[in-house]
Design an enzyme around this catalytic site. Sequence first.
Site, PDB file in Angstrom:
ATOM      1  N   LYS A  68       0.802  -1.223   0.000  1.00 19.37           N
ATOM      2  CA  LYS A  68       0.000   0.000   0.000  1.00 19.37           C
ATOM      3  C   LYS A  68       0.836   1.275   0.000  1.00 19.37           C
ATOM      4  O   LYS A  68       0.394   2.295  -0.539  1.00 19.37           O
ATOM      5  CB  LYS A  68      -0.968   0.008   1.192  1.00 19.37           C
ATOM      6  CG  LYS A  68      -2.083  -1.019   1.061  1.00 19.37           C
ATOM      7  CD  LYS A  68      -3.079  -0.920   2.201  1.00 19.37           C
ATOM      8  CE  LYS A  68      -4.176  -1.958   2.046  1.00 19.37           C
ATOM      9  NZ  LYS A  68      -5.195  -1.832   3.109  1.00 19.37           N
ATOM     10  N   ASP A  97     -10.112   2.538   1.854  1.00 14.39           N
ATOM     11  CA  ASP A  97     -10.150   1.896   3.173  1.00 14.39           C
ATOM     12  C   ASP A  97     -10.765   2.807   4.226  1.00 14.39           C
ATOM     13  O   ASP A  97     -11.606   2.386   5.021  1.00 14.39           O
ATOM     14  CB  ASP A  97      -8.734   1.515   3.619  1.00 14.39           C
ATOM     15  CG  ASP A  97      -8.217   0.257   2.946  1.00 14.39           C
ATOM     16  OD1 ASP A  97      -9.038  -0.574   2.527  1.00 14.39           O
ATOM     17  OD2 ASP A  97      -6.984   0.114   2.853  1.00 14.39           O
ATOM     18  N   GLY A 123     -15.785  -6.349  11.537  1.00 12.64           N
ATOM     19  CA  GLY A 123     -14.954  -5.836  10.452  1.00 12.64           C
ATOM     20  C   GLY A 123     -15.523  -6.039   9.066  1.00 12.64           C
ATOM     21  O   GLY A 123     -14.930  -5.579   8.079  1.00 12.64           O
TER      22      GLY A 123
END
Length: 286
Positions: A77, A113, A252
Site C-alpha cells: 500500500k 479503506d 470488520g
Amino acid sequence: MTDTLVRSLKAGLIGAGIQASLTPAMHMAEGAAQGLDYEYELIDLNMLGASEKDLSRLLADAEKRGLAGVNITHPCKQAVIPHLDELAAEARSLGAVNTVVLKGGRRYGHNTDWWGFAESFRRGLPGADLSSVVQLGAGGAGVATAYAALSLGVRHLTVFDREPERAPSLARMLSGYFPNAEIMAGTDLTEAMRAAAGLIHATPTGMAKYPGLPLDAELLERRHWVAEIVYFPLETALLKEARRRGCLTLDGGGMAVFQAVGAFRLFTGLEPDATRMLGHFRTMTG
C-alpha cells in the site's frame, strides 16, 4: 469508466497471501448483477515468487492485459505510490493506496479503506459517543481507521502500537489534518480506556493465525463501544468478549465491503448497490 457500450471489465488484487480474499467474489457478483462481464483476478506475490519490488512490472503487465484497475493490499500500500502518476487527496494524506485506476496510460491512486470504515461505522454504530477514543494499531489499517474516526468527529484519539515509533508518527501526521482534535500516542492503556467512550481495534490479533485478545478483557466496560477491523472470522475473540460484557460492537465486515464498494465505483464508473454487496458478503461469511 464504463458506459452502455462497454459491458466487460477486468480488474485484480495485488498482495501477498491473498488466496482466501473475498474481494474477487464481491466485485464479480456485483458486476454480474449490473450486467457486466466482470473478471477479477488475484495477483498473489507469494504464488508468483514476487515481492513489492516487482510492482513496476506487475502494474505494467496489468496495463498491457487491459485491466481497468487493481486493488492493493499488504505489503504494497505504501510501496506502490512511487509507481503512480496521480494521487487522490485522501491517498496523499494517508500515504497509502489500496485502489489503482488504470486509464489512458496513466495510473491513479486512491484510498477507499478509510471511507469503508467510516461508512461501516456510520451505519453500524449510529449516535456513538465520539468524545474520546482509544485505537490499537498504527499500521496501514490503523492509519485509515484513525483518519476515518477523526473525519467522523472524534475529538480525542489515543493511539497505541507495539512498535514504539508508529503511534507518535501517526499522531503527528494526523494532527496536521485535524487541528481541532487532540491526537496523541498512548503510554498507559488502562488509564486511556478509563477515559474513553470507545475502542477501535486495527491490528491482526483475532485472525485465525493471530488468536487471542489485543488487550486485557478487564479493561472493557459496558459503556464502551468496540469497532473491529478483522473480518475473518467475523466473530473475533474481542467482539465475543465485548458483547459478553454488554458493549455495543461493530464487526470488520462492513469495512471490507465498503472499501470494495468504493473500488467498484472507481473501476466501473457505475454506482454499486451497497446493500446487495453487504448481503452477498454475509452469505459468504455465514
